[in-house]
Design a protein around this motif. Structure first.
Motif, mmCIF file in Angstrom:
data_model
loop_
_atom_site.group_PDB
_atom_site.id
_atom_site.type_symbol
_atom_site.label_atom_id
_atom_site.label_comp_id
_atom_site.label_asym_id
_atom_site.label_seq_id
_atom_site.Cartn_x
_atom_site.Cartn_y
_atom_site.Cartn_z
ATOM 1 N N ASP A 114 0.839 -1.190 0.000
ATOM 2 C CA ASP A 114 0.000 0.000 0.000
ATOM 3 C C ASP A 114 0.878 1.246 0.000
ATOM 4 N N GLN A 115 0.540 2.207 -0.833
ATOM 5 C CA GLN A 115 1.346 3.422 -0.955
ATOM 6 C C GLN A 115 1.534 4.110 0.395
ATOM 7 N N THR A 116 0.507 4.124 1.242
ATOM 8 C CA THR A 116 0.600 4.819 2.526
ATOM 9 C C THR A 116 1.584 4.148 3.473
ATOM 10 N N GLN A 117 1.936 2.872 3.216
ATOM 11 C CA GLN A 117 2.854 2.148 4.087
ATOM 12 C C GLN A 117 4.316 2.356 3.697
ATOM 13 N N VAL A 118 4.552 2.927 2.510
ATOM 14 C CA VAL A 118 5.922 3.146 2.041
ATOM 15 C C VAL A 118 6.476 4.407 2.693
ATOM 16 N N VAL A 119 7.584 4.284 3.434
ATOM 17 C CA VAL A 119 8.176 5.440 4.113
ATOM 18 C C VAL A 119 9.519 5.852 3.513
ATOM 19 N N GLU A 120 10.123 4.957 2.742
ATOM 20 C CA GLU A 120 11.422 5.303 2.169
ATOM 21 C C GLU A 120 11.688 4.479 0.923
ATOM 22 N N MET A 121 12.195 5.125 -0.115
ATOM 23 C CA MET A 121 12.669 4.447 -1.317
ATOM 24 C C MET A 121 14.036 5.030 -1.649
ATOM 25 N N VAL A 122 15.030 4.187 -1.677
ATOM 26 C CA VAL A 122 16.393 4.632 -1.968
ATOM 27 C C VAL A 122 16.853 3.979 -3.256
ATOM 28 N N GLN A 123 17.256 4.790 -4.209
ATOM 29 C CA GLN A 123 17.745 4.248 -5.466
ATOM 30 C C GLN A 123 19.052 3.508 -5.232
ATOM 31 N N THR A 124 19.148 2.323 -5.771
ATOM 32 C CA THR A 124 20.376 1.556 -5.681
ATOM 33 C C THR A 124 20.811 1.184 -7.088
ATOM 34 N N SER A 125 21.918 0.504 -7.174
ATOM 35 C CA SER A 125 22.473 0.199 -8.492
ATOM 36 C C SER A 125 23.516 -0.889 -8.363
ATOM 37 N N GLU A 126 23.793 -1.547 -9.477
ATOM 38 C CA GLU A 126 24.918 -2.469 -9.501
ATOM 39 C C GLU A 126 26.238 -1.697 -9.453
ATOM 40 N N ASN A 127 26.143 -0.388 -9.772
ATOM 41 C CA ASN A 127 27.317 0.489 -9.703
ATOM 42 C C ASN A 127 27.520 0.927 -8.256
ATOM 43 N N PHE A 128 28.651 0.614 -7.672
ATOM 44 C CA PHE A 128 28.933 0.898 -6.273
ATOM 45 C C PHE A 128 28.758 2.376 -5.944
ATOM 46 N N TRP A 129 29.251 3.280 -6.766
ATOM 47 C CA TRP A 129 29.265 4.699 -6.445
ATOM 48 C C TRP A 129 27.877 5.312 -6.456
ATOM 49 N N ARG A 130 26.927 4.700 -7.151
ATOM 50 C CA ARG A 130 25.585 5.267 -7.229
ATOM 51 C C ARG A 130 24.716 4.882 -6.031
ATOM 52 N N ARG A 131 25.280 4.201 -5.059
ATOM 53 C CA ARG A 131 24.517 3.805 -3.873
ATOM 54 C C ARG A 131 24.671 4.809 -2.728
ATOM 55 N N PHE A 132 25.427 5.876 -2.937
ATOM 56 C CA PHE A 132 25.697 6.821 -1.858
ATOM 57 C C PHE A 132 24.732 8.000 -1.895
ATOM 58 N N ASN A 133 24.368 8.479 -0.701
ATOM 59 C CA ASN A 133 23.623 9.719 -0.533
ATOM 60 C C ASN A 133 24.303 10.515 0.572
ATOM 61 N N GLY A 134 24.143 11.823 0.542
ATOM 62 C CA GLY A 134 24.775 12.585 1.612
ATOM 63 C C GLY A 134 24.639 14.078 1.423
ATOM 64 N N ALA A 135 25.437 14.810 2.211
ATOM 65 C CA ALA A 135 25.385 16.267 2.168
ATOM 66 C C ALA A 135 26.720 16.836 2.615
ATOM 67 N N ILE A 136 27.000 18.037 2.141
ATOM 68 C CA ILE A 136 28.167 18.801 2.563
ATOM 69 C C ILE A 136 27.663 20.147 3.062
ATOM 70 N N SER A 137 28.092 20.573 4.248
ATOM 71 C CA SER A 137 27.663 21.854 4.791
ATOM 72 C C SER A 137 28.876 22.669 5.217
ATOM 73 N N TRP A 138 28.732 23.981 5.166
ATOM 74 C CA TRP A 138 29.840 24.858 5.511
ATOM 75 C C TRP A 138 29.300 26.221 5.952
ATOM 76 N N GLY A 139 30.114 26.934 6.719
ATOM 77 C CA GLY A 139 29.738 28.277 7.148
ATOM 78 C C GLY A 139 30.963 28.998 7.675
ATOM 79 N N ILE A 140 30.962 30.341 7.602
ATOM 80 C CA ILE A 140 32.085 31.138 8.093
ATOM 81 C C ILE A 140 31.562 32.483 8.572
ATOM 82 N N LEU A 141 32.163 32.993 9.653
ATOM 83 C CA LEU A 141 31.776 34.276 10.226
ATOM 84 C C LEU A 141 33.054 35.037 10.600
ATOM 85 N N TYR A 142 33.149 36.302 10.190
ATOM 86 C CA TYR A 142 34.327 37.120 10.486
ATOM 87 C C TYR A 142 33.894 38.464 11.042
#
Length: 351
Positions: A114-142
């Motif tokens: 049931d669509q309402t029961q699906v909470v997460e879908m993560v794309q995967t692949s036979e390609n190792f590098w395409r299985r990663f998800n993430g984020a990069i954050s940065w900030g600076i104050l002077y």
């Protein structure tokens, strides 16, 4: 600087293959709109898709989707903790009946959810590098007034398979001003999780490495593991608890009285909370309590929290908090280190 450059370079290399995939999936909305796109994944009630004629990633309300079709491989997670892997289609249902997502796990094996029961879908692949998800954050104050500089840099990466996942995050904070010692804090955390046969139960292992000039810590290494359970797992919230044991080794800075290296065996209690609001904001918080077994009465508490507001496409603004407390630090050393930071975040992979 070399370490930070390496982190950025690695993240970009991981993300690069994700932009080369074609838009051959189909998404049909409940109002009848039909679109050819590339389905990237589902998280927190948001279906992430990209189009040839739109720059960036579009966020779609999952409850407004009537049909999806994709030949790509996805790892699909439901509210009860069940996991499936396969291509996606939407089963034919009578009017008024709940929409059912069909996950083709093989030539003769399919699962209807049931669509309402699906909470997460993560794309995967036979390609190792395409299985990663993430984020990069940065900030600076002077500030010119007292010649003060503050910066923060963070990186998070997740690798997801059908019944297990691994994630790692790194954060670096520096604060300096005229007439005061430079304060630095660097941490690296990793963890791995494997689902047990019982729904929403899992076992997990973790490792953390911390350097804190405020607490006089050259390097604090923590390794532990235990059994956990998802208490809530929906498109609005995810809450989990973990209990187990840990071993902690701390190397303090040189002092009048030599401390050497301290080793402490501890119980481990962990909590992880994620709260979502469609497409715009999300809050994530984690806490780790380590009551010492080899030094009764000593307790260490670590926590972190991040609040994200989406600005445009893959770019968000974030406000973060971190804190470390030790109720029995060595004489002459601080038992606390905490702070806040804000900046921009760029996500890659799923979102």
């Amino acid at each position: 600087m070399g370490i930070r450059a390496l982190i950025l370079s690695s993240a970009l290399l991981i993300a690069a293959p994700l932009f080369a995939q074609g838009k051959t999936d189909v998404m049909v909305m409940k109002n009848g709109d039909r679109m050819t796109c590339r389905i990237k994944g589902l998280d927190a009630g948001v279906l992430y898709v990209s189009f040839d004629y739109i720059d960036g990633t579009a966020s779609v309300d999952w409850s407004k989707v009537a049909r999806v079709e994709s030949k790509q491989l996805f790892i699909v997670k439901t509210q009860d903790g069940s996991m499936y892997t396969g291509a996606l289609t939407t089963a034919e249902t009578a009017a008024g009946r709940p929409v059912q997502i069909q996950v083709a796990q093989g030539p003769e094996k399919e699962a209807l959810i049931d669509q309402t029961q699906v909470v997460e879908m993560v794309q995967t692949s036979e390609n190792f590098w395409r299985r990663f998800n993430g984020a990069i954050s940065w900030g600076i104050l002077y500030s010119k007034g007292n010649q003060s500089t503050q910066y923060n840099l963070g990186s998070q990466t997740a690798y997801v398979r059908e019944r297990w996942s691994a994630k790692a995050d790194l954060s670096s904070n520096l604060s300096s001003s005229t007439g005061a010692n430079t304060s630095t804090r660097n941490s690296f955390n990793f963890s791995a999780l494997h689902l047990l046969p019982w729904n929403n139960w899992f076992y997990s292992g973790l490792g953390t490495f911390l350097q804190s000039s405020e607490q006089g810590i050259n390097l604090q290494s923590t390794f532990g593991g235990g059994i956990g359970r998802y208490l809530k797992n929906t498109n609005q919230a995810s809450i989990s608890l973990l209990g187990g044991v840990a071993w902690q080794q701390t190397d303090y800075q040189a002092s009048v009285v030599p401390l050497g290296v301290q080793n402490v065996a501890s119980a481990l209690i962990g909590a992880d909370v994620r709260l979502f609001k469609f497409s715009k904001t999300n809050l994530s918080a984690s806490a780790l309590v380590l009551p010492a077994l080899s030094q009764p009465g000593r307790i260490r508490f670590d926590t972190s929290a991040s609040y994200y507001i989406k600005l445009i496409s893959n770019l968000s603004w974030n406000l973060s908090f971190y804190g470390n407390w030790d109720n029995r630090p060595p004489p002459g050393f601080s038992g606390t280190d905490y702070g806040t930071s804000s900046g921009l975040s760029w996500t890659f992979g799923l979102k």
